[in-house]
Design an enzyme around this catalytic site. Structure first.
Site, PDB file in Angstrom:
ATOM      1  N   VAL B  90       5.141  -0.095   6.060  1.00 15.20           N
ATOM      2  CA  VAL B  90       6.494   0.273   6.465  1.00 15.20           C
ATOM      3  C   VAL B  90       7.301  -1.009   6.474  1.00 15.20           C
ATOM      4  O   VAL B  90       6.748  -2.101   6.682  1.00 15.20           O
ATOM      5  CB  VAL B  90       6.497   0.990   7.845  1.00 15.20           C
ATOM      6  N   CYS B  91       8.568  -0.893   6.194  1.00 16.22           N
ATOM      7  CA  CYS B  91       9.487  -2.035   6.211  1.00 16.22           C
ATOM      8  C   CYS B  91       8.964  -3.106   5.243  1.00 16.22           C
ATOM      9  O   CYS B  91       8.404  -2.773   4.190  1.00 16.22           O
ATOM     10  CB  CYS B  91       9.651  -2.518   7.653  1.00 16.22           C
ATOM     11  N   GLU B  92       9.131  -4.387   5.579  1.00 16.55           N
ATOM     12  CA  GLU B  92       8.712  -5.440   4.650  1.00 16.55           C
ATOM     13  C   GLU B  92       7.208  -5.604   4.585  1.00 16.55           C
ATOM     14  O   GLU B  92       6.718  -6.521   3.907  1.00 16.55           O
ATOM     15  CB  GLU B  92       9.312  -6.813   4.997  1.00 16.55           C
ATOM     16  N   THR B 110      10.689  -0.105   0.359  1.00 18.09           N
ATOM     17  CA  THR B 110      10.612  -1.068   1.466  1.00 18.09           C
ATOM     18  C   THR B 110      11.952  -1.018   2.207  1.00 18.09           C
ATOM     19  O   THR B 110      12.815  -0.206   1.873  1.00 18.09           O
ATOM     20  CB  THR B 110      10.296  -2.482   0.918  1.00 18.09           C
ATOM     21  N   GLY B 148      10.494   2.947   4.097  1.00 15.32           N
ATOM     22  CA  GLY B 148      11.694   2.119   4.159  1.00 15.32           C
ATOM     23  C   GLY B 148      11.689   1.279   5.427  1.00 15.32           C
ATOM     24  O   GLY B 148      10.630   1.010   6.010  1.00 15.32           O
TER      25      GLY B 148
END
Lengths: 205, 205
Positions: B90-92, B110, B148
């Site tokens: 998730v995320c970076e 991302t 994301g």
């Protein structure tokens, strides 16, 4: 856990300082066992622009409400003495505000399963219709912001950011956290008829 | 913080056990200073049905990617050797999967601000259009689920619950957490042109 960490994440991206406060500081556990540190006790707590009361294990909430020393409820009442701050709850945290008398005469909400508790246990609370993400209310006695269950705290936190720092700060927190939710399941909220708060545990004499 | 705790909350309501794993266990800090305990090291990690890689401080991510010992990336590659498990970010966190080569040839996403990093740094990743909450992809080399930014992990976690335990379990987790979001602000996702990953910190000789 999400009652605390979701809003704290949002507040962080809005440059709002968060202090975790507990009756007994130390390495505490969320319901699922995730352990985290709290360093500030009720006695050490300062006066804050907003107080955020999370929900938790229903047995623990019942025991807090029945505590003859009123340690937790007394802390909430003391924090609510200053009328210009926001006194907030998310999920069943509203049970603690209600038990402290801090929702008497105010419109409020809580986790869907605990909505019947207002009528059964705290009839002076003006229950908001339906299952709103959060409810704002206020008068010359103070300002209240109560949220629905667990994840409602994310929406409610954005509203509190807007109230404390303006809508631009809330929009920026939404962007930073990419909070454009779209759940991949579509369930309905169940219809709960009775309050699920258990009786308090018997206390040693 | 929400990359980890939001999904962990969802998994908890679906009776999915979560183990926090870190290169160096102990009392660790999220970006905002919230301290929490991790007891399982990379060496002690078992094989799981799913591996969930969160994002974090961009400098820390760059340093992990540049680590000559490949401690973190080697752990990810080892965990991904079993092809029937879900390798998620998730995320970076997607930057770490990409740096480990685990997204080569897969569709992925991302945090919106890090989308340009795929083209600049990891051109073998097939970037999904737009800013989806999550992207599923898989082939005989393995299964991938990438999310994301930050809060996307909640939607993605419900999808992983559906994949692991079926749609009914996901619907129940949505009900328990009252995850019927309705953000009170309406911002747009900014247009990011360049990868914000900083250069790694120089290492001692």
């Amino acid at each position: 856990m999400l009652d605390v960490t979701g809003p704290a994440e949002m507040f962080g991206w809005a440059d709002i300082d968060v202090e975790l406060v507990a009756a007994e500081p130390g390495l505490l556990s969320f319901r699922n066992g995730f352990r985290f540190e709290v360093t500030c006790s009720f006695d050490q707590a300062r006066t804050y622009d907003a107080l955020w009361v999370p929900g938790g294990d229903p047995q623990a909430l019942s025991d807090i409400i029945a505590d003859p020393d009123q340690t937790y409820l007394g802390f909430l009442r003391a924090q609510a003495r200053t009328t210009d701050r926001w006194i907030c709850s998310v999920c069943e945290g509203a049970m603690l505000l209600a038990a402290a008398g801090l929702l008497d005469g105010y419109r409020a909400t809580t986790h869907w399963a605990f909505i019947p508790c207002f009528a059964e246990r705290f009839p002076k609370v003006a229950v908001a219709d339906g299952f709103p993400r959060f409810v704002e209310d206020g008068d010359d006695r103070g300002k209240r912001l109560t949220g629905g269950g667990i994840s409602s705290g994310l929406d409610e936190a954005l509203r509190l950011i807007a109230l404390l720092k303006g809508p631009k700060a809330a929009a920026e927190a939404q962007q930073s956290t990419q909070y454009y939710p779209d759940p991949p399941v579509r369930s309905a909220i169940p219809h709960q008829l009775t309050c699920p708060l258990p009786p308090p545990k018997p206390r040693a004499a």
